[in-house]
Structures are given as structure tokens and as C-alpha cells.
Design a protein around this motif. Structure first.
Motif, PDB file in Angstrom:
ATOM      1  N   ARG A 202       0.836  -1.203   0.000  1.00 10.77           N
ATOM      2  CA  ARG A 202       0.000   0.000   0.000  1.00 10.77           C
ATOM      3  C   ARG A 202       0.874   1.258   0.000  1.00 10.77           C
ATOM      4  O   ARG A 202       0.534   2.278  -0.600  1.00 10.77           O
ATOM      5  N   ARG A 203       2.030   1.165   0.667  1.00  9.39           N
ATOM      6  CA  ARG A 203       2.943   2.314   0.696  1.00  9.39           C
ATOM      7  C   ARG A 203       3.575   2.526  -0.678  1.00  9.39           C
ATOM      8  O   ARG A 203       3.663   3.635  -1.167  1.00  9.39           O
ATOM      9  N   LEU A 204       3.961   1.417  -1.338  1.00  5.00           N
ATOM     10  CA  LEU A 204       4.647   1.525  -2.624  1.00  5.00           C
ATOM     11  C   LEU A 204       3.691   1.775  -3.786  1.00  5.00           C
ATOM     12  O   LEU A 204       4.039   2.412  -4.767  1.00  5.00           O
ATOM     13  N   HIS A 205       2.474   1.221  -3.680  1.00  2.00           N
ATOM     14  CA  HIS A 205       1.515   1.339  -4.797  1.00  2.00           C
ATOM     15  C   HIS A 205       0.164   1.845  -4.297  1.00  2.00           C
ATOM     16  O   HIS A 205      -0.839   1.117  -4.377  1.00  2.00           O
ATOM     17  N   PRO A 206       0.109   3.072  -3.819  1.00  2.00           N
ATOM     18  CA  PRO A 206      -1.157   3.585  -3.260  1.00  2.00           C
ATOM     19  C   PRO A 206      -2.281   3.575  -4.294  1.00  2.00           C
ATOM     20  O   PRO A 206      -3.456   3.466  -3.926  1.00  2.00           O
ATOM     21  N   ASP A 207      -1.899   3.635  -5.579  1.00  2.00           N
ATOM     22  CA  ASP A 207      -2.916   3.645  -6.643  1.00  2.00           C
ATOM     23  C   ASP A 207      -3.711   2.336  -6.709  1.00  2.00           C
ATOM     24  O   ASP A 207      -4.773   2.284  -7.314  1.00  2.00           O
ATOM     25  N   ARG A 208      -3.173   1.280  -6.097  1.00  2.00           N
ATOM     26  CA  ARG A 208      -3.921  -0.006  -6.111  1.00  2.00           C
ATOM     27  C   ARG A 208      -5.035  -0.021  -5.072  1.00  2.00           C
ATOM     28  O   ARG A 208      -5.808  -0.971  -5.000  1.00  2.00           O
ATOM     29  N   TYR A 209      -5.071   1.001  -4.210  1.00  2.00           N
ATOM     30  CA  TYR A 209      -6.016   0.973  -3.081  1.00  2.00           C
ATOM     31  C   TYR A 209      -6.963   2.150  -3.127  1.00  2.00           C
ATOM     32  O   TYR A 209      -6.555   3.267  -3.481  1.00  2.00           O
ATOM     33  N   LEU A 210      -8.229   1.910  -2.764  1.00  2.00           N
ATOM     34  CA  LEU A 210      -9.191   3.004  -2.655  1.00  2.00           C
ATOM     35  C   LEU A 210      -8.731   3.941  -1.539  1.00  2.00           C
ATOM     36  O   LEU A 210      -8.252   3.476  -0.505  1.00  2.00           O
ATOM     37  N   SER A 211      -8.903   5.229  -1.765  1.00  2.00           N
ATOM     38  CA  SER A 211      -8.515   6.190  -0.716  1.00  2.00           C
ATOM     39  C   SER A 211      -9.453   6.044   0.482  1.00  2.00           C
ATOM     40  O   SER A 211     -10.542   5.461   0.365  1.00  2.00           O
ATOM     41  N   ASP A 212      -9.048   6.601   1.623  1.00  2.00           N
ATOM     42  CA  ASP A 212      -9.910   6.539   2.812  1.00  2.00           C
ATOM     43  C   ASP A 212     -11.250   7.206   2.526  1.00  2.00           C
ATOM     44  O   ASP A 212     -12.300   6.733   2.954  1.00  2.00           O
ATOM     45  N   ASP A 213     -11.206   8.335   1.779  1.00  3.15           N
ATOM     46  CA  ASP A 213     -12.459   9.045   1.478  1.00  3.15           C
ATOM     47  C   ASP A 213     -13.374   8.183   0.605  1.00  3.15           C
ATOM     48  O   ASP A 213     -14.581   8.118   0.825  1.00  3.15           O
ATOM     49  N   ALA A 214     -12.772   7.520  -0.382  1.00  5.70           N
ATOM     50  CA  ALA A 214     -13.590   6.671  -1.269  1.00  5.70           C
ATOM     51  C   ALA A 214     -14.200   5.523  -0.468  1.00  5.70           C
ATOM     52  O   ALA A 214     -15.372   5.165  -0.647  1.00  5.70           O
ATOM     53  N   GLN A 215     -13.414   4.951   0.450  1.00  7.58           N
ATOM     54  CA  GLN A 215     -13.939   3.854   1.285  1.00  7.58           C
ATOM     55  C   GLN A 215     -15.081   4.354   2.172  1.00  7.58           C
ATOM     56  O   GLN A 215     -16.085   3.675   2.339  1.00  7.58           O
ATOM     57  N   ALA A 216     -14.921   5.560   2.711  1.00  4.56           N
ATOM     58  CA  ALA A 216     -15.972   6.117   3.580  1.00  4.56           C
ATOM     59  C   ALA A 216     -17.255   6.327   2.784  1.00  4.56           C
ATOM     60  O   ALA A 216     -18.359   5.979   3.244  1.00  4.56           O
ATOM     61  N   GLU A 217     -17.125   6.869   1.567  1.00  4.24           N
ATOM     62  CA  GLU A 217     -18.332   7.079   0.734  1.00  4.24           C
ATOM     63  C   GLU A 217     -19.011   5.752   0.418  1.00  4.24           C
ATOM     64  O   GLU A 217     -20.223   5.621   0.496  1.00  4.24           O
ATOM     65  N   LEU A 218     -18.181   4.758   0.063  1.00  7.54           N
ATOM     66  CA  LEU A 218     -18.747   3.439  -0.273  1.00  7.54           C
ATOM     67  C   LEU A 218     -19.437   2.824   0.939  1.00  7.54           C
ATOM     68  O   LEU A 218     -20.469   2.157   0.827  1.00  7.54           O
ATOM     69  N   TRP A 219     -18.833   3.036   2.099  1.00  7.50           N
ATOM     70  CA  TRP A 219     -19.377   2.487   3.343  1.00  7.50           C
ATOM     71  C   TRP A 219     -20.806   3.013   3.573  1.00  7.50           C
ATOM     72  O   TRP A 219     -21.731   2.253   3.859  1.00  7.50           O
ATOM     73  N   LEU A 220     -20.964   4.344   3.416  1.00  5.63           N
ATOM     74  CA  LEU A 220     -22.289   4.938   3.654  1.00  5.63           C
ATOM     75  C   LEU A 220     -23.273   4.466   2.576  1.00  5.63           C
ATOM     76  O   LEU A 220     -24.424   4.137   2.852  1.00  5.63           O
ATOM     77  N   GLU A 221     -22.773   4.411   1.338  1.00  7.44           N
ATOM     78  CA  GLU A 221     -23.630   3.975   0.225  1.00  7.44           C
ATOM     79  C   GLU A 221     -24.086   2.531   0.439  1.00  7.44           C
ATOM     80  O   GLU A 221     -25.253   2.191   0.264  1.00  7.44           O
TER      81      GLU A 221
END
Ligand SMILES: C[S@@+](CC[C@H](N)C(=O)[O-])C[C@H]1O[C@@H](n2cnc3c(N)ncnc32)[C@H](O)[C@@H]1O
Ligand code: SF4
Length: 375
Positions: A202-221
């Protein structure tokens, strides 16, 4: 008064998944000794549980579905013969999708299992292979289909935050699971700190992971989507159709007594928190010498019990009694905690519901931060 529960840890897995930090082994050579050790452990606990009735058994892992159905039947029968287990007890088996087929499901039912919790994790092949799952999406869908016609109660696990997961792929996984006739869904945020490899990736390839904000939005959705499909959000990570909440797991959050058998199992029993050793050889050696394999045994005093009641109870949508949490905050004489508590209520992270306090849906997103103040 709620009845007690029994947890049994079965540590054997066919391989280890990239994110998993549970006590597991991929060496199955000790399996028969382990099953015998569990029966010895049950015999050693029988006396102190003689006056207690149990209405749940949870066979967790590891991968309990790797055991032969006859071994599962023998284990359930041994527990029923040593302990007073009600006829209608909830008996859950954790299963991996690759082990679920019509003959196994029929045999589990005959063994007395009435609930299966299946580790789907994702319905996208790329995500499954990225974390070393042995099944693909088609296998997971086939497992859900087999289970949906079986008459067993079905729960499915998903993980939000897997490498290569996108908003769209997560929506597809959720829709696939929610639409498969399950009556319980557990959705966990990937805990990357449980795996050095994933943390490093996750440190080397952050682009492979949803951002915290995206995860939070998905969580509520996803909460809204599950609610519209008839699932109630009854605990931070758990949704259920009415009456299908996991009876066993709810005992942990309400501090109802549970026994824990097997390597690394924890229990709350007689006002004490006890934990077994996490080393498999030590666990086997202790029981083969006729000793309990206990590594920790602590009385929970009144202050610790009050704290536990808050940080475990707040996980549930039923929350905790207002007077208990207020008394705790005031009694702590911690001005910062008092101010934060007021802030959580005014900012809509916590809310009052009658004479109780609970998280709002949005509040669940920062629940780790809040709960850590009560630990
Ligand atoms: C005790 S595990 C065993 C389940 C079963 N062996 C399987 O793999 O499907 C129960 C669940 O914990 C979740 N889990 C395990 N490690 C996790 C992690 N690092 N972060 C988030 N969830 C995790 C998974 O969803 C898994 O299904
Ligand atoms: S996630 Fe399940 S199958 Fe994978 S290593 Fe952990 S317990 Fe075993």
C-alpha cells in the motif's frame, strides 16, 4: 437472562491469505491430535459449566470446513454431551467457498450445523488472487447458490479496501452477495497493519487501493443499499435480516459469558477473561498432559467491566445506557474525554436514542477513534 455460548477455534487452512493474522497453520499433520485435545479440553471444562445452559456454538478458524464432516459431527456431539446445549442452539460453521458443495452441506446439516458463515471476501477475480484466495468469483457464486437452497442460515463476509478493488467492483461484490439469498452480511474494512506485505504494497503502490475518502463514501452507500434490501445494521461490521443477527457474536458485545476452546481462544467466564496459549504445540502438549492450556486468566474488576460495557456495547446499534456512559465520562475526571463526548454528541457522531447512546451511521466511520478512548 441470555444463555452462554461456546467458541471452538479450528486453526487448519489449505494456505494462508495475504491479509490474515489469525492463529492458523497450513500443516494438517496434527489434525487428529487436535480434535482429541479439544475433547479433552471440553472434559476439563465440563465441571465448571455444569450449571450453565448454552444456546450457541461457533466453529471458527482457520478453516473449519476443511475438516471431514464426520469430524465436525463428532465435535458437535462431544460438545453437546459435555455441556447443556439447548435443542434449538445456533450452531455456526465458518466455511471457505471452495469447500462448499451439495454433499458437504448436507453432511454439515446432519452434523447439527444450522448456520454457515462463508468467506466470500470479493466477487472479483483480480482481488481474490491478489490476496491469495484459493477460490475465484465463479466458485464463490456457486457456493452461495448451493447454500441458498439448503435451509441453513447463511452469512457472507466481504472485505472493503482489498488491493485492486474499485468502487464499481465493490458494488458488484455487494450486489452479488446481497442478492444471493443470504440473511446476514459481515463487511470488514481491510486491516492492512495485519500484514507486512500488504502494508508495504500500500505504501509503494497507493494507486492499487481506494482512498480513505472513497472507502468512507462506499461504506455509507452500502449501508443505504443494504437497508433498502431489508438488512438492519446491528453492529459496526454486521447487517442482518430481522431475527437473523448472529446470536453467538452478539454475546461478545453484550459481555454474555462464552467459553473458548482451542488454540488462542478467548473467553469471558465467571467474571474472568481467560485466553488459551497461541502456540499449537504448547496447546497440544498441555492437554496431552491433562492440563488446561491457559496463558491468561484475569478477574475483570468493576471499573474494567464498566469500560468494556461501553466500548463493546457501542459497537451495537442498540448502543449503551445513557446513564452508564455519562457516569463513566464524569467519573473518569478526564476533562478532555468529557469535552470530546459532548462534541461527539453535538457533531452527530454519537446520538441519543431514548435512554441510550449510540453511533450514527456517519459516526461508525470514526468509531475506532471514539472507542479507543474507552479502552
Ligand atoms: C476468522 S476469518 C476466517 C474465515 C475463513 N477461513 C475464510 O477465509 O473465509 C473471518 C473473516 O475475517 C475477515 N478478515 C480476516 N483478516 C482480515 C483483515 N486483515 N482485515 C479485514 N478483515 C479480515 C475475513 O473477511 C474473514 O472471512
Ligand atoms: S482468511 Fe481464512 S483461509 Fe485465509 S488464512 Fe485466514 S483463516 Fe485461513
Amino acid at each position: 437472562m441470555s444463555l452462554a455460548g461456546i467458541y471452538v477455534h479450528l486453526p487448519y487452512c489449505a494456505s494462508r491469505c495475504g491479509y490474515c493474522a489469525f492463529v492458523v497453520t497450513t500443516d494438517g499433520s496434527s489434525r487428529d491430535r487436535y480434535l482429541e485435545a479439544l475433547e479433552r479440553e471440553a472434559a476439563l471444562l465440563e465441571g465448571e459449566a455444569a450449571e450453565t445452559s448454552f444456546d450457541s456454538i461457533y466453529l471458527g478458524g482457520g478453516t473449519p470446513s476443511l475438516l471431514a464432516p464426520e469430524a465436525i459431527a463428532r465435535l458437535v456431539a462431544a460438545l453437546r454431551s459435555r455441556f447443556r446445549v439447548t435443542g434449538d442452539a445456533e450452531v455456526t460453521l465458518e466455511a471457505n467457498p471452495e469447500d462448499v458443495g451439495p454433499p458437504a452441506v448436507a453432511a454439515w446439516r446432519d452434523a447439527g450445523v444450522n448456520r454457515v458463515s462463508v468467506g466470500i471476501q470479493s466477487l472479483a477475480d483480480a482481488e481474490l488472487s491478489a490476496v491469495g484466495r484459493r477460490h475465484d468469483a465463479a466458485r464463490a457464486r456457486a457456493a452461495l447458490e448451493t447454500l441458498s437452497g439448503s435451509g441453513l442460515s447463511i452469512s457472507g463476509d466481504l472485505i472493503l479496501g482489498l488491493p485492486d478493488q474499485t468502487r464499481e467492483s465493490f458494488r458488484v461484490s455487494l450486489a452479488g452477495l446481497g442478492g444471493a439469498g443470504v440473511d446476514h452480511v459481515s463487511i470488514y474494512l481491510l486491516e492492512t497493519e495485519k500484514s507486512k506485505t500488504i502494508e508495504e504494497d500500500r505504501r509503494l503502490h497507493p494507486d492499487r487501493y481506494l482512498s480513505d475518502d472513497a472507502q468512507a463514501e462506499l461504506w455509507l452507500e452500502m449501508g443505504e443499499w443494504l437497508a433498502s434490501g431489508g438488512f438492519g445494521h446491528y453492529e459496526i461490521s454486521n447487517w442482518a435480516r430481522p431475527g437473523r443477527e448472529a446470536r453467538h457474536n452478539v454475546k461478545y458485545w453484550l459481555r454474555t459469558p462464552t467459553l473458548g476452546l482451542g488454540v488462542s481462544s478467548h473467553e469471558l467466564w465467571g467474571g474472568r477473561r481467560r485466553a488459551n496459549v497461541s502456540n499449537l504445540d504448547q496447546y497440544l502438549a498441555a492437554l496431552e498432559a491433562g492440563r488446561r492450556p491457559v496463558a491468561l486468566d484475569e478477574q475483570v474488576g468493576p471499573a474494567a467491566a464498566a469500560r468494556e460495557e461501553i466500548f463493546l456495547g457501542l459497537r451495537l446499534s442498540s448502543g449503551v445506557p445513557l446513564e452508564r456512559i455519562a457516569a463513566f465520562v464524569v467519573g473518569s475526571q478526564d476533562v478532555r474525554l468529557w469535552n470530546d463526548y459532548e462534541g461527539w454528541l453535538t457533531e452527530g457522531i454519537l446520538e441519543r436514542s431514548g435512554d441510550r447512546v449510540r453511533f450514527t451511521e456517519r459516526g461508525y466511520l470514526v468509531s475506532n477513534e471514539v472507542l479507543s478512548r474507552f479502552v
